[in-house]
Design a protein around this motif. Structure first.
Motif, short mmCIF file in Angstrom:
data_model
loop_
_atom_site.label_atom_id
_atom_site.label_comp_id
_atom_site.label_asym_id
_atom_site.label_seq_id
_atom_site.Cartn_x
_atom_site.Cartn_y
_atom_site.Cartn_z
N HIS A 114 0.84 -1.36 0.25
CA HIS A 114 -0.37 -0.27 0.17
C HIS A 114 0.27 1.11 0.16
O HIS A 114 1.85 1.23 0.92
CB HIS A 114 -1.52 0.26 1.04
N PRO A 115 0.57 1.84 -0.53
CA PRO A 115 1.08 3.36 -1.19
C PRO A 115 1.55 3.99 0.24
O PRO A 115 2.15 5.38 0.65
CB PRO A 115 0.61 4.38 -2.36
N GLU A 116 0.50 3.99 0.84
CA GLU A 116 0.37 4.97 2.73
C GLU A 116 0.63 4.24 3.39
O GLU A 116 0.31 4.54 4.45
CB GLU A 116 -1.62 5.69 2.37
N ARG A 117 1.51 2.78 3.47
CA ARG A 117 1.77 2.03 4.57
C ARG A 117 3.08 2.66 5.47
O ARG A 117 3.44 4.42 4.15
CB ARG A 117 2.61 0.69 4.46
N THR A 118 2.96 2.58 6.80
CA THR A 118 4.31 2.74 8.00
C THR A 118 4.75 1.80 7.86
O THR A 118 4.21 0.81 8.57
CB THR A 118 4.28 3.84 8.40
N GLU A 119 6.25 1.08 8.18
CA GLU A 119 6.34 0.34 8.28
C GLU A 119 7.04 0.53 10.32
O GLU A 119 6.77 2.00 10.10
CB GLU A 119 8.36 -0.56 8.26
N ALA A 120 6.88 -0.25 10.97
CA ALA A 120 7.22 -0.26 12.87
C ALA A 120 7.23 -1.24 13.07
O ALA A 120 7.50 -2.74 12.95
CB ALA A 120 5.67 0.67 13.41
N ARG A 121 8.24 -0.52 14.51
CA ARG A 121 7.85 -2.08 14.68
C ARG A 121 7.61 -2.06 16.50
O ARG A 121 7.80 -0.95 17.24
CB ARG A 121 9.63 -1.87 15.55
N LEU A 122 6.81 -3.41 17.28
CA LEU A 122 5.97 -3.26 18.22
C LEU A 122 6.84 -4.37 18.87
O LEU A 122 7.13 -5.19 19.18
CB LEU A 122 4.90 -3.30 17.52
N ALA A 123 6.90 -3.14 20.23
CA ALA A 123 6.99 -4.45 21.57
C ALA A 123 6.16 -4.53 22.60
O ALA A 123 5.45 -3.43 22.18
CB ALA A 123 8.35 -3.96 21.87
N VAL A 124 5.63 -5.62 22.82
CA VAL A 124 4.27 -5.74 23.22
C VAL A 124 4.86 -7.29 24.84
O VAL A 124 4.92 -8.03 23.86
CB VAL A 124 3.13 -6.00 22.76
N GLY A 125 4.15 -6.11 25.37
CA GLY A 125 5.01 -7.43 27.28
C GLY A 125 4.19 -7.55 28.17
O GLY A 125 2.80 -6.44 28.35
N VAL A 126 3.36 -8.40 28.39
CA VAL A 126 2.81 -8.81 29.85
C VAL A 126 2.85 -9.38 30.29
O VAL A 126 4.24 -9.95 30.92
CB VAL A 126 1.05 -9.90 28.99
N LEU A 127 2.45 -9.37 32.18
CA LEU A 127 3.12 -10.11 33.18
C LEU A 127 2.45 -11.40 33.51
O LEU A 127 0.86 -10.87 32.96
CB LEU A 127 2.86 -8.86 34.50
#
Length: 166
Positions: A114-127
């Motif tokens: 997609h021309p409007e995409r943005t790449e990202a790094r997602l970090a998710v933590g749970v306890l």
């Protein structure tokens, strides 16, 4: 509301993953209580920040395929108090949602192109005891100011939480 001690560990894990650069597979971390780790393994004292409440420990590479399938097969020992996953994602503006296929594989391909995409790094933590923290770092001009919040990725928070159920 984000757990501040967990948020610190999530930041550490994301920075560790960022050290390898972009275009990397998802990475899983076990979270252990630093004080307990140092009590069990005092020789680690020179390698750990004793002031950190939690220490993220990188795990073996996740199998290829859907992250949800890999997470469904994980069970943690009692010493693991939480976990973190760091993965790269594609973010689209809300207006693009209607353009995507209902088929998940096809939608992922469409999003990546997609021309409007943005790449990202997602970090998710749970306890294990409850609580979550999320960090999303957009690739490019906004890389230095990550987005934070416990509710950035509710589905991933739920999937990670399920790894602690019997």
């Amino acid at each position: 509301m984000e757990d501040p001690l967990l948020a610190t560990a999530v930041t550490e894990a994301e920075q560790f993953a960022a050290g390898a650069g972009w275009d990397r597979p998802a990475q899983l971390f076990a979270l252990v209580a630093t004080a307990e780790l140092l009590a069990d393994q005092p020789d680690m004292a020179g390698h750990l920040d004793a002031t950190s409440h939690y220490t993220p420990i990188a795990q073996e590479e996740l199998p290829e395929g859907e992250l949800s399938e890999a997470l469904a097969n994980i069970a943690w020992p009692a010493a693991v108090v939480g976990c973190i996953v760091v993965q790269e994602i594609v973010v689209l503006p809300p207006s693009a949602e209607g353009e995507l296929s209902q088929d998940a594989t096809e939608a992922a391909e469409q999003a990546a192109a997609h021309p409007e995409r943005t790449e990202a790094r997602l970090a998710v933590g749970v306890l294990r005891s409850g609580g979550a923290a999320c960090l999303m770092r957009l690739r490019g001009e906004h890389e230095e100011t990550p987005l934070r919040g416990a509710d950035l990725a509710p589905n991933l928070v739920e999937a990670l939480s399920l790894t602690f159920e019997d």
